[in-house]
Design a protein around this motif. Structure first.
Motif, short mmCIF file in Angstrom:
data_model
loop_
_atom_site.label_atom_id
_atom_site.label_comp_id
_atom_site.label_asym_id
_atom_site.label_seq_id
_atom_site.Cartn_x
_atom_site.Cartn_y
_atom_site.Cartn_z
N THR A 109 -8.90 -12.41 -5.18
CA THR A 109 -10.20 -12.12 -4.56
C THR A 109 -9.96 -11.44 -3.22
O THR A 109 -9.05 -11.81 -2.48
CB THR A 109 -11.01 -13.41 -4.32
N SER A 110 -10.76 -10.44 -2.95
CA SER A 110 -10.72 -9.77 -1.64
C SER A 110 -12.15 -9.74 -1.13
O SER A 110 -12.99 -8.99 -1.63
CB SER A 110 -10.17 -8.35 -1.78
N THR A 111 -12.44 -10.58 -0.13
CA THR A 111 -13.81 -10.65 0.38
C THR A 111 -14.06 -9.50 1.35
O THR A 111 -13.15 -8.90 1.89
CB THR A 111 -14.07 -11.99 1.08
N SER A 112 -15.32 -9.21 1.56
CA SER A 112 -15.70 -8.07 2.39
C SER A 112 -15.80 -8.45 3.87
O SER A 112 -16.15 -9.59 4.21
CB SER A 112 -17.04 -7.51 1.91
N ASP A 113 -15.49 -7.48 4.73
CA ASP A 113 -15.74 -7.57 6.17
C ASP A 113 -15.12 -8.81 6.81
O ASP A 113 -15.75 -9.48 7.64
CB ASP A 113 -17.25 -7.53 6.43
N PHE A 124 -3.21 -8.84 1.72
CA PHE A 124 -1.78 -8.51 1.82
C PHE A 124 -1.53 -7.33 2.75
O PHE A 124 -2.10 -6.25 2.60
CB PHE A 124 -1.20 -8.23 0.45
N HIS A 125 -0.64 -7.56 3.70
CA HIS A 125 -0.08 -6.52 4.54
C HIS A 125 0.81 -5.62 3.68
O HIS A 125 1.10 -5.95 2.52
CB HIS A 125 0.76 -7.18 5.63
N ASN A 152 -12.16 -1.17 -1.61
CA ASN A 152 -11.81 -2.58 -1.86
C ASN A 152 -10.69 -2.74 -2.89
O ASN A 152 -10.57 -3.80 -3.51
CB ASN A 152 -13.04 -3.41 -2.25
N VAL A 153 -9.88 -1.69 -3.06
CA VAL A 153 -8.74 -1.81 -3.98
C VAL A 153 -7.46 -2.02 -3.16
O VAL A 153 -7.47 -2.70 -2.16
CB VAL A 153 -8.63 -0.57 -4.89
N MET A 154 -6.36 -1.46 -3.63
CA MET A 154 -5.12 -1.54 -2.88
C MET A 154 -4.61 -0.13 -2.63
O MET A 154 -5.06 0.83 -3.26
CB MET A 154 -4.06 -2.37 -3.63
N ALA A 155 -3.70 -0.02 -1.70
CA ALA A 155 -3.12 1.28 -1.36
C ALA A 155 -1.62 1.23 -1.61
O ALA A 155 -0.96 0.22 -1.34
CB ALA A 155 -3.39 1.63 0.10
N PHE A 156 -1.09 2.34 -2.13
CA PHE A 156 0.35 2.52 -2.26
C PHE A 156 0.82 3.43 -1.13
O PHE A 156 0.12 4.36 -0.73
CB PHE A 156 0.69 3.16 -3.60
N HIS A 157 2.03 3.17 -0.67
CA HIS A 157 2.62 3.94 0.43
C HIS A 157 3.92 4.56 -0.10
O HIS A 157 5.02 4.03 0.12
CB HIS A 157 2.84 3.03 1.63
N PRO A 158 3.78 5.67 -0.82
CA PRO A 158 4.88 6.15 -1.68
C PRO A 158 6.13 6.64 -0.95
O PRO A 158 7.21 6.62 -1.54
CB PRO A 158 4.22 7.29 -2.47
N LYS A 159 6.02 7.05 0.32
CA LYS A 159 7.22 7.56 0.99
C LYS A 159 8.29 6.48 1.11
O LYS A 159 9.48 6.77 1.25
CB LYS A 159 6.88 8.12 2.37
N ASN A 224 8.68 -2.97 -6.73
CA ASN A 224 9.39 -2.47 -5.55
C ASN A 224 8.59 -1.40 -4.80
O ASN A 224 9.06 -0.87 -3.79
CB ASN A 224 10.75 -1.90 -5.96
N GLN A 225 7.39 -1.10 -5.30
CA GLN A 225 6.51 -0.11 -4.65
C GLN A 225 5.85 -0.77 -3.44
O GLN A 225 5.26 -1.86 -3.54
CB GLN A 225 5.45 0.32 -5.65
N LEU A 226 5.92 -0.13 -2.27
CA LEU A 226 5.25 -0.68 -1.10
C LEU A 226 3.74 -0.52 -1.27
O LEU A 226 3.25 0.59 -1.49
CB LEU A 226 5.72 0.02 0.17
N HIS A 227 3.00 -1.62 -1.17
CA HIS A 227 1.56 -1.57 -1.34
C HIS A 227 0.90 -2.59 -0.42
O HIS A 227 1.55 -3.49 0.11
CB HIS A 227 1.16 -1.81 -2.80
N SER A 228 -0.41 -2.42 -0.20
CA SER A 228 -1.15 -3.29 0.70
C SER A 228 -2.59 -3.40 0.26
O SER A 228 -3.09 -2.57 -0.52
CB SER A 228 -1.09 -2.74 2.13
N SER A 229 -3.27 -4.43 0.76
CA SER A 229 -4.70 -4.57 0.51
C SER A 229 -5.46 -3.59 1.40
O SER A 229 -5.24 -3.55 2.61
CB SER A 229 -5.16 -5.99 0.82
N VAL A 230 -6.36 -2.83 0.82
CA VAL A 230 -7.26 -1.99 1.60
C VAL A 230 -8.29 -2.91 2.28
O VAL A 230 -8.87 -3.77 1.61
CB VAL A 230 -7.98 -0.97 0.70
#
Length: 296
Positions: A109-113, A124-125, A152-159, A224-230
């Motif tokens: 679950t990812s709550t808003s605001d 998640f950082h 409200n999804v997640m982000a990948f940091h591909p570099k 092993n992909q770096l990712h975080s919670s938006v």
């Protein structure tokens, strides 16, 4: 370079090669994934009663909300129906069920605001699952339960797929985490004091990749992909499911992504069970991963 591959037709072995290199695979909804969505919604909506689960945060005290999740999430994780639905998804996506091992699915679950971003609804950082003792051959499968959006999804940091980051994984021991920290998640409201691996140097969050699957759609990526919670600014609580799998031949051969910075101790492999009959991961294979990880 990270490629986002939509509904590829290649087999599981080829898919794993792409994932280990840092590509992300996206699939549309299917009968098996929609069956899991339907089952999950039944549990979620039963737990929230007359409240809309996506908007309930605006009607509930945060402690009450956390307590509800503390009951709901383990019921989902350990429900026998999940052990029937996950193998069906894997079979539909071309996995050999005799060679594929999966961990229990998690309801996230990812709550808003910033309503609740710690403990049972941890935001998640930037991190790799491999900082948390996941094997380099682990792949992660993620799907939304209700509609999601880019905020409200997640982000990948591909570099960072090939670039190491100073991080706290050298302090992380999987056995110790299970013994002393995992079960305390619901107690952490407002501030999460558990020591979890985090970057120990600045991380460039942009450019980033965000994938927005349809309900029942699936995105698959390397552990092993770096990712975080938006940071969720959508006005709705996001509910999603994720689970992890490994191919036993890759486990035995030590294949997978290149370890650029994980220094954790222990392994999560004992949590995995064979998709065909739920047999546990062979102890001799798990034991081979018990030492401290060493970057290549």
């Amino acid at each position: 370079m990270t490629n986002v591959l939509s509904n590829p037709s290649f087999d599981d072995a080829t898919r794993r090669e792409h994932l280990y290199r840092g590509d992300v695979v996206v699939y549309g909804a299917s009968p098996s994934t929609l069956a899991l969505v339907e089952f999950t919604r039944e549990l979620v909506e039963e737990a929230f009663g007359d409240l809309d689960p996506e908007l309930a945060q605006y009607s509930m005290d945060v402690h009450e909300f956390a307590a509800l999740l503390a009951d709901l999430k383990p019921r989902f994780i350990h429900h026998p129906r999940c052990k029937e639905l996950l193998p069906a998804i894997l079979s539909e996506r071309g996995c050999d069920l005799d060679r594929t091992y999966f961990d229990v699915p998690r309801l996230r679950t990812s709550t808003s605001d910033d309503y609740l971003t710690t403990g049972i609804a941890f935001a998640f950082h930037p991190h790799r699952d491999t900082w948390y003792s996941a094997p380099m051959c682990q792949t992660n499968w993620w799907m939304p339960v209700y509609p999601v959006s880019s905020d409200n999804v997640m982000a990948f940091h591909p570099k960072y797929m090939t670039q190491g980051i100073a991080n706290g994984s050298y302090r992380y021991d999987y056995a110790e985490w299970n013994k002393s920290s995992r079960q305390d998640a619901a107690k952490h409201i407002g501030k999460d004091t558990r020591d979890q691996p985090t970057p120990e140097e600045p991380v460039e969050l942009d450019p980033q990749v965000r994938v927005v699957p349809e309900v029942g759609g699936m995105m698959v990526f390397s552990g092993n992909q770096l990712h975080s919670s938006v940071p969720n600014t959508s006005g709705r609580t996001r509910f999603s499911i994720d689970f992890r799998i490994v191919d036993i031949d890759d486990v035995a051969a030590g294949r997978g992504s290149v370890n650029v910075d994980a220094r954790c101790t222990g392994t999560s492999l004992r949590d995995f069970h064979r998709a065909s009959d739920l047999a546990p991961m062979p102890e001799e294979l798990a034991a081979a991963y018990d030492g401290a990880a060493v970057p290549v």
